[in-house]
Scaffold this motif. Structure first.
Motif, short mmCIF file in Angstrom:
data_model
loop_
_atom_site.label_atom_id
_atom_site.label_comp_id
_atom_site.label_asym_id
_atom_site.label_seq_id
_atom_site.Cartn_x
_atom_site.Cartn_y
_atom_site.Cartn_z
N ILE A 165 0.85 -1.20 0.00
CA ILE A 165 0.00 0.00 0.00
C ILE A 165 0.88 1.24 0.00
CG2 ILE A 165 -1.77 1.28 1.26
CD1 ILE A 165 -2.57 -1.42 2.55
N PHE A 166 0.72 2.10 -1.01
CA PHE A 166 1.49 3.36 -1.04
C PHE A 166 0.59 4.58 -0.89
CE2 PHE A 166 0.70 2.41 -5.54
CZ PHE A 166 0.21 3.61 -6.02
N GLU A 167 -0.70 4.37 -0.88
CA GLU A 167 -1.62 5.47 -0.59
C GLU A 167 -2.95 4.90 -0.13
OE1 GLU A 167 -2.09 8.57 0.57
OE2 GLU A 167 -0.80 9.22 -1.10
N ILE A 168 -3.54 5.54 0.85
CA ILE A 168 -4.86 5.11 1.35
C ILE A 168 -5.55 6.34 1.93
CG2 ILE A 168 -3.88 4.47 3.61
CD1 ILE A 168 -6.04 2.26 3.76
N ASN A 169 -6.84 6.47 1.66
CA ASN A 169 -7.52 7.65 2.19
C ASN A 169 -8.04 7.38 3.60
OD1 ASN A 169 -9.73 6.04 1.65
ND2 ASN A 169 -10.90 7.62 0.57
N LYS A 170 -8.52 8.44 4.23
CA LYS A 170 -8.94 8.36 5.62
C LYS A 170 -10.10 7.40 5.81
CE LYS A 170 -10.25 11.29 9.52
NZ LYS A 170 -10.58 12.68 9.97
N ALA A 171 -11.03 7.43 4.86
CA ALA A 171 -12.20 6.55 4.97
C ALA A 171 -11.79 5.08 4.99
CB ALA A 171 -13.15 6.82 3.80
N ALA A 172 -10.82 4.73 4.14
CA ALA A 172 -10.37 3.34 4.08
C ALA A 172 -9.58 2.95 5.32
CB ALA A 172 -9.53 3.12 2.82
N SER A 173 -8.74 3.86 5.82
CA SER A 173 -7.92 3.54 6.99
C SER A 173 -8.78 3.36 8.24
CB SER A 173 -6.88 4.64 7.23
OG SER A 173 -7.50 5.86 7.60
N GLU A 174 -9.89 4.11 8.31
CA GLU A 174 -10.79 3.99 9.47
C GLU A 174 -11.45 2.62 9.51
OE1 GLU A 174 -13.39 7.32 9.09
OE2 GLU A 174 -12.00 8.71 10.10
#
Length: 207
Positions: A165-174
């Motif tokens: 994973i080199f990028e993930i948005n806040k919605a996905a990380s939550e």
């Protein structure tokens, strides 16, 4: 005999100074010599024109402090020079007293030495203004991209071809009860244990 020896010494000194000046003039980089006491320019080679956009003779008598947005910059440099005896590739921001232009970003290297009987400092400059402009533009672009990424409520995860994973948005990380910083750099299969079957992992690797 004394006069002859003195004459030889004077000639040798003159030849040495001429060699030194020739070296400075042929160096493909901006070079200046300033007095150690007050930072007054006593020499500048032709390449300083690329940095200041004015002929070197216009710099003679000016002070290096005229190039710093505030006096603290000069003080900090002198502190480093006094402590270590030299400066190597220190990044500084300079203003241009001859033009109402934007700041100049440069890497400076400096050494104290004796110039024509006076305590002086010789400084070389590497102009990195364009590099800083590109770096700042990239940073601004990244900030905009991150803002757009986190503006959506959709789950966004960007992976490389190994599943890192080199990028993930806040919605996905939550979804994983983690922050993006805790997830980025990890393998998607380690993060989503139990949610990816071996068959799905196999297909991903094949792709």
């Amino acid at each position: 005999l004394d006069i002859t020896e003195r004459k030889k010494a004077e000639i040798a000194l003159k030849e040495s100074e001429e060699r030194f000046r020739t070296i400075l003039e042929t160096l493909p980089a901006p070079v200046s010599i300033t007095t150690r006491s007050n930072g007054e320019f006593i020499y500048a080679n032709d390449y300083m024109t690329y940095l200041t956009a004015v002929p070197p003779n216009m710099m003679i008598g000016k002070r290096i402090t005229d190039y710093y947005p505030d006096y603290i910059g000069r003080v900090e440099i002198m502190t480093i020079l006094d402590k270590h005896g030299y400066i190597e590739n220190l990044e500084v921001e300079l203003s241009n007293p001859f033009q109402n232009s934007s700041s100049i970003h440069a890497l400076i290297s400096a050494r104290p030495f004796n110039y024509e009987g006076e305590d002086a400092i010789i400084t070389t400059f590497i102009d990195i203004t364009e590099r800083k402009r590109i770096e700042n533009a990239l940073q601004e672009s990244q900030e905009i991209a991150n803002a757009m990424l986190n503006a959506t409520q959709d789950l966004v995860i960007l992976l490389d071809n190994k599943g890192i994973i080199f990028e993930i948005n806040k919605a996905a990380s939550e979804l994983f009860n983690k922050t993006p910083a805790e997830i980025i750099g990890h393998n998607i299969f380690d993060i989503m244990q139990g949610e990816f079957s071996l068959e799905r992992k196999k297909k991903f690797i094949e792709v």
